[in-house]
Design a protein around this motif. Sequence first.
Motif, PDB file in Angstrom:
ATOM      1  N   PRO A  59      21.581  54.164 114.880  1.00 50.72           N
ATOM      2  CA  PRO A  59      21.256  52.767 115.163  1.00 50.72           C
ATOM      3  C   PRO A  59      19.753  52.491 115.219  1.00 50.72           C
ATOM      4  N   VAL A  60      18.923  53.465 114.798  1.00 46.02           N
ATOM      5  CA  VAL A  60      17.471  53.307 114.870  1.00 46.02           C
ATOM      6  C   VAL A  60      16.931  52.928 113.499  1.00 46.02           C
ATOM      7  N   VAL A  81       9.725  50.167 116.023  1.00 49.80           N
ATOM      8  CA  VAL A  81      11.042  50.784 116.051  1.00 49.80           C
ATOM      9  C   VAL A  81      12.020  49.745 116.588  1.00 49.80           C
ATOM     10  N   HIS A  82      13.152  49.611 115.894  1.00 54.05           N
ATOM     11  CA  HIS A  82      14.209  48.681 116.281  1.00 54.05           C
ATOM     12  C   HIS A  82      15.433  49.513 116.668  1.00 54.05           C
ATOM     13  N   MET A  83      15.829  49.452 117.937  1.00 54.00           N
ATOM     14  CA  MET A  83      17.003  50.192 118.422  1.00 54.00           C
ATOM     15  C   MET A  83      17.521  49.516 119.686  1.00 54.00           C
ATOM     16  N   ARG A  88      16.548  56.335 123.313  1.00 56.89           N
ATOM     17  CA  ARG A  88      15.369  57.161 123.052  1.00 56.89           C
ATOM     18  C   ARG A  88      15.518  57.779 121.663  1.00 56.89           C
ATOM     19  N   ALA A  89      14.383  57.931 120.977  1.00 58.46           N
ATOM     20  CA  ALA A  89      14.412  58.507 119.635  1.00 58.46           C
ATOM     21  C   ALA A  89      13.142  59.316 119.407  1.00 58.46           C
ATOM     22  N   VAL A  90      13.179  60.138 118.378  1.00 59.20           N
ATOM     23  CA  VAL A  90      11.997  60.865 117.921  1.00 59.20           C
ATOM     24  C   VAL A  90      11.731  60.419 116.489  1.00 59.20           C
ATOM     25  N   ASP A 114      12.890  48.132 127.015  1.00 55.91           N
ATOM     26  CA  ASP A 114      13.751  47.060 127.531  1.00 55.91           C
ATOM     27  C   ASP A 114      14.177  46.080 126.446  1.00 55.91           C
ATOM     28  N   THR A 115      13.483  46.110 125.303  1.00 60.23           N
ATOM     29  CA  THR A 115      13.796  45.191 124.206  1.00 60.23           C
ATOM     30  C   THR A 115      14.227  45.985 122.978  1.00 60.23           C
ATOM     31  N   ARG A 116      14.817  45.293 122.032  1.00 59.35           N
ATOM     32  CA  ARG A 116      15.289  45.954 120.812  1.00 59.35           C
ATOM     33  C   ARG A 116      14.131  46.450 119.950  1.00 59.35           C
TER      34      ARG A 116
END
Length: 143
Positions: A59-60, A81-83, A88-90, A114-116
Amino acid sequence: MSEAQPPTGTTGPSDRYGKARRPATGGSGRGRKVAIGVALAAAVGAVGWYTAVQQQASPVEYEDIGFDVVDAEHVDASFQVHMPPGTRAVCTVDALSPSYAQVGTLDVEVGPADTRTSAYEVTVGTSEEATTATVVGCDVVDD
């Protein structure tokens, strides 16, 4: 009145252009069209299903904003980054030379936010002067 008879020695219209073709014995053209339509609909459905599964699996999404070559050993990269919030992502950022060779790479942990959409700016160390920096991928970090 009497019906007119064709003159003798002439051919009738049915033989004028050769013998009529017989229909193919393999089935009607309509059946073939239906089969092709069903196959195309199945292929479109499979592609749609695969796309939906891929979206759920990762979903990232990421977007390069820009870069700035600081010096021969550093390049700054800006990206968004849109998630989903709380994820959390790398993300892997590569610095590239004029010949598109990788001259630096950096794995950056992003989120949770806190936001997309969230924005990041990182500095990538390079082995020689880079001419660009770009995000090559982001993967969700499982807790």
